[in-house]
Design an enzyme around this catalytic site. Structure first.
Site, PDB file in Angstrom:
ATOM      1  N   GLY A 121      36.571  61.633  43.268  1.00  0.00           N
ATOM      2  CA  GLY A 121      35.387  61.281  42.510  1.00  0.00           C
ATOM      3  C   GLY A 121      35.227  62.168  41.299  1.00  0.00           C
ATOM      4  O   GLY A 121      36.181  62.803  40.831  1.00  0.00           O
ATOM      5  N   TYR A 283      41.337  46.945  41.214  1.00  0.00           N
ATOM      6  CA  TYR A 283      42.586  47.635  40.868  1.00  0.00           C
ATOM      7  C   TYR A 283      42.957  48.802  41.770  1.00  0.00           C
ATOM      8  O   TYR A 283      44.107  48.933  42.181  1.00  0.00           O
ATOM      9  CB  TYR A 283      42.492  48.127  39.423  1.00  0.00           C
TER      10      TYR A 283
END
Length: 505
Positions: A121, A283
């Site tokens: 993240g 994706y």
């Protein structure tokens, strides 16, 4: 296309988030389980790989730049003895791509507390967190001076953090130092409510592994159970599958879990406000990853089906841009009745390209990774299915390459709406000025790409494929609505960027 853009083919497309893996398995060799788990997550990061293990008394970390199979061999894994461990594969979005920033991090404190951390993240309030860390260090220095220990020192020595992940690990370990009662679990519960951004974490001390996820749950994090009775925490279910673990559930947004010899415990540090990253579906995640609602493969195939309904065209063949276009192209073919063929062959051994090509080789661009199969595409009207367009340079090269190989028409179909905004939560999209859809309409993009037609999947269509309501999805890169606060933006070279402590070189 600049020299920097063509030096590495992958610079055109979106870069993946990182991958994390953790295991507690008293009857197993943790490092080898981590190795295989990271192998399954290699698509999420190819810059560095690392594993930290503990035998219950001390932590040993090995990390290096490169792919998992380049960093570790049998001898190296055998030396990492222990029954609990965490692993990490990295793509840098905050902090430079250097060995110092490879993970897992390792932090020890004057109080003797040690943690290691892997982070997937991106944190968005690093300046605030850095201030908190400095306050902790200053308070400790003041206490020591009051006891006559630091009479000659202005402040307690402290090293500088080199990435948002390193900053977070320092803050957790030094908070743990300040707790007279409690341990790492309590430190996590104290620190994480003040952290903004996207974080799916695996953390360990000498006896316990922990998993934690930000209140929005932007990045995935799943829990699995080994047949031996051990536990696994991983970014994707593919990493559970490869080590023979069965999926139990997700780590919930705003939850921290702990696993050790006493069993499995959980606590909540914030209320859940789910906002799963829609780009994981488009994706990032492997097609075999399973969410609680669907598989990524199922979502991508449905994207192709809806594209065929929304943007039909007269054509002879549907071909995918491998690999993320494979499922969607199959869906487009099935829904449209147009035959499917794999008209592009992919070199699966390119990896990251560090050798700068000559000018003549640079112009080959995309051929480093993809090459057309002339027998399939010559004289054909093609529907080419891809996941996204970022800057547009690679898509333009691809269309030119197909037409040079003999395609009579190229109709580009994209399984995401136009990407108009940068991501601050772990996908390395550039600034808005560099995104082709940030300043051009669809027809203008088509003209630049030199496609015979161009169509994107609608926002409603994309949402439908995830089987989640729009209210539970982060679509900031598509609509500019950022669900997590971002520190004050600043101007840099005429472009808006996030004000980070860890600007990459």
């Amino acid at each position: 296309m600049t020299a920097d853009q063509t030096a590495e083919w992958g610079k055109e497309g979106p870069k993946d988030a990182c991958g994390v893996f953790g295991v507690f398995a008293p009857s197993e060799h943790a490092a080898k389980l981590c190795y295989y788990g990271l192998y399954a997550l290699q698509h999420r990061g190819q810059e560095s790989a690392g594993i930290a293990v503990s035998d219950g008394t001390s932590i040993l970390v090995t990390k290096e730049m490169g792919l998992v199979n380049q960093v570790f061999d049998d001898g190296g894994l055998d030396a990492l003895e222990g029954h609990l461990g965490i692993g990490h594969v990295r793509y840098s979005t905050t902090g430079a791509s250097t060995w110092d920033n490879a993970q897992p991090t390792f932090r020890s404190t004057p109080g003797g507390h040690v943690i290691s951390l892997g982070h997937n993240g991106n944190l968005t309030n690093t300046r605030f967190l850095s201030g908190q860390l400095q306050d902790l260090r200053s308070a400790r220095a003041a206490a020591l001076r009051a006891g006559g220990i630091l009479d000659q020192l202005a402040e307690l020595p402290g090293d500088k953090c080199s990435s948002d992940s390193d900053l977070l690990s320092a803050l957790i370990s030094e908070t743990r130092d300040e707790l007279s009662d409690g341990g790492t679990m309590e430190a996590l519960q104290q620190v994480l409510p003040n952290v903004d951004g996207a974080f799916s974490l695996v953390v360990m001390d000498e006896t316990t592994i922990y998993g934690a996820r930000d209140p929005q749950g932007v990045r995935p994090l799943v829990i699995g159970r080994l047949k031996s009775g051990g536990w696994v925490i991983a970014s994707e279910t593919a990493a559970l599958d490869i080590v023979g673990a069965s999926r139990v559930r997700d780590v919930e947004p705003g939850e921290v879990v702990a696993i050790n010899a006493d069993g499995f415990t959980t606590a909540r540090f914030a209320d859940a406000r789910p906002k799963s990253c829609v780009f994981e579906y488009i994706y990032v995640a492997r097609p075999d990853h399973m969410t609680e609602e669907t598989t990524i493969y199922g979502a991508r195939r449905r994207m192709g089906e809806l594209l065929a309904e929304e943007a039909p065209v007269q054509a002879d063949l549907v071909i995918p841009v491998p690999d993320s276009g494979l499922a969607a192209a199959g869906g487009y073919s099935a829904a449209s009745g147009i035959p499917y063929a794999e008209g592009l062959t992919k070199n699966r051994y390119v990896g990251r390209t560090f050798i700068q090509p000559t000018q003549s080789l640079r112009q080959l661009g995309i051929r480093l990774k993809l090459n057309p199969i002339v027998d399939i595409i010559e004289g054909k009207r093609l529907v080419v299915v891809d996941d996204s367009i970022v800057r547009g340079n690679t898509s333009r090269q691809l269309i030119q390459m197909l037409k040079t190989a003999g395609a009579s028409e190229v109709h580009l179909r994209i399984t995401a709406p136009p990407i108009k905004w940068p991501c601050f939560y772990g996908i390395d999209f550039p600034t808005r000025a560099e995104l082709i859809a940030g300043g051009l309409a669809v027809e203008e993009i088509r003209t630049f790409l030199r496609a015979d037609s161009l169509a994107y999947l609608s926002m409603d269509g994309l949402i439908e494929t995830t089987k989640l309501p729009a209210s539970k999805l982060c679509m900031a890169c598509l609509d500019g609505n950022y669900p997590i606060p971002v520190e004050e933006l600043q101007r840099k070279d005429g472009k808006a960027v996030m004000a980070t402590l860890f600007d990459q070189a």
